[in-house]
Design a protein around this motif. Structure first.
Motif, short mmCIF file in Angstrom:
data_model
loop_
_atom_site.label_atom_id
_atom_site.label_comp_id
_atom_site.label_asym_id
_atom_site.label_seq_id
_atom_site.Cartn_x
_atom_site.Cartn_y
_atom_site.Cartn_z
N UNK A 1 -25.13 13.22 60.66
CA UNK A 1 -24.19 12.19 60.19
C UNK A 1 -24.55 11.71 58.78
N UNK A 2 -25.56 12.33 58.16
CA UNK A 2 -25.95 11.95 56.80
C UNK A 2 -26.76 10.68 56.74
N UNK B 1 -29.26 15.14 47.38
CA UNK B 1 -30.28 14.90 46.35
C UNK B 1 -29.72 14.42 45.00
N UNK B 2 -28.53 14.87 44.62
CA UNK B 2 -27.99 14.42 43.33
C UNK B 2 -27.16 13.16 43.46
N UNK B 3 -26.91 12.73 44.69
CA UNK B 3 -26.11 11.52 44.93
C UNK B 3 -26.82 10.60 45.91
N UNK B 4 -28.06 10.32 45.63
CA UNK B 4 -28.87 9.55 46.57
C UNK B 4 -28.29 8.14 46.73
N UNK C 1 -40.91 14.26 47.19
CA UNK C 1 -41.05 15.67 47.59
C UNK C 1 -40.00 16.05 48.64
N UNK C 2 -39.59 15.10 49.50
CA UNK C 2 -38.58 15.39 50.52
C UNK C 2 -37.20 15.60 49.93
N UNK C 3 -36.98 15.11 48.71
CA UNK C 3 -35.62 15.14 48.14
C UNK C 3 -35.09 16.57 47.97
#
Ligand SMILES: CC(C)(COP(=O)(O)OP(=O)(O)OC[C@H]1O[C@@H](n2cnc3c(N)ncnc32)[C@H](O)[C@@H]1OP(=O)(O)O)[C@@H](O)C(=O)NCCC(=O)NCCS
Length: 149
Positions: free
Chosen positions: A23-24, A137-140, A129-131
């Protein structure tokens, strides 16, 4: 009952986390990753079922993260999340960690249990590191929060 995780709990922890990851709301964790970091985890067991889990990852003397906190959807709102966090806080205090941080979408929950928001860039690069494994990742959309112990 909140207790340290055991190897037999891993499939249930995996299901719990990855249902929310679909579900993000959280980051996916693989079975291999969970076995490797099993000693970081506490779980909440009710009867024979695992209804919640929470990890604590230590990076450095003054850097430790609350990770993979999840409570089964039908068990939310009953204090299980708070209990899991408090268990990890107790372990962190025993380890003499001075503070904990979390990257989260659940600002109000973490405020309730004593965390405050901090600037994302106040955390060192090591914690990102988890990103690389994150689909966002580009829209945290997460915020950083911290609790002094
Ligand atoms: C966030 C989560 C762990 C909370 O667990 P929970 O067992 O439902 O929370 P608790 O019942 O222990 O709630 C503790 C307090 O936070 C409050 N709270 C819980 N979720 C909240 C929310 N979404 N918004 C506002 N307050 C919230 C409760 O009202 C309670 O307040 P009180 O003790 O002052 O009455 C759970 O909702 C969950 O698994 N969410 C999906 C996964 C997720 O986002 N995990 C966080 C990853 S960092």
């Amino acid at each position: 009952m909140i207790r340290n995780a055991q190897v037999n709990d891993v499939p249930a922890i995996h299901d719990l986390i990855n249902e929310y990851a679909e579900q993000g709301l959280m980051l996916f964790r693989s079975l291999a990753d969970l076995y490797e970091s099993l000693r970081d985890f506490v779980v909440c067991q009710e009867d024979s079922q695992i209804v919640g889990c929470c990890g604590l990852q230590i990076y450095w003397r003054n850097l430790a993260e609350i990770k993979s906190l999840a409570v089964r959807p039908d068990c939310r709102g009953r204090g299980i999340g708070r209990g899991l966090i408090e268990s990890q806080i107790q372990q962190a205090r025993q380890l003499k960690l001075p503070r904990l941080f979390v990257l989260t979408l659940e600002k109000e929950f973490f405020e309730r249990v004593g965390f405050v928001q901090i600037p994302m860039d106040s955390l060192p690069h090591k914690v990102w590191s988890d990103c690389v494994r994150c689909p966002k990742q580009d829209n945290c959309d997460e915020i950083a929060m911290q609790m002094d112990l």
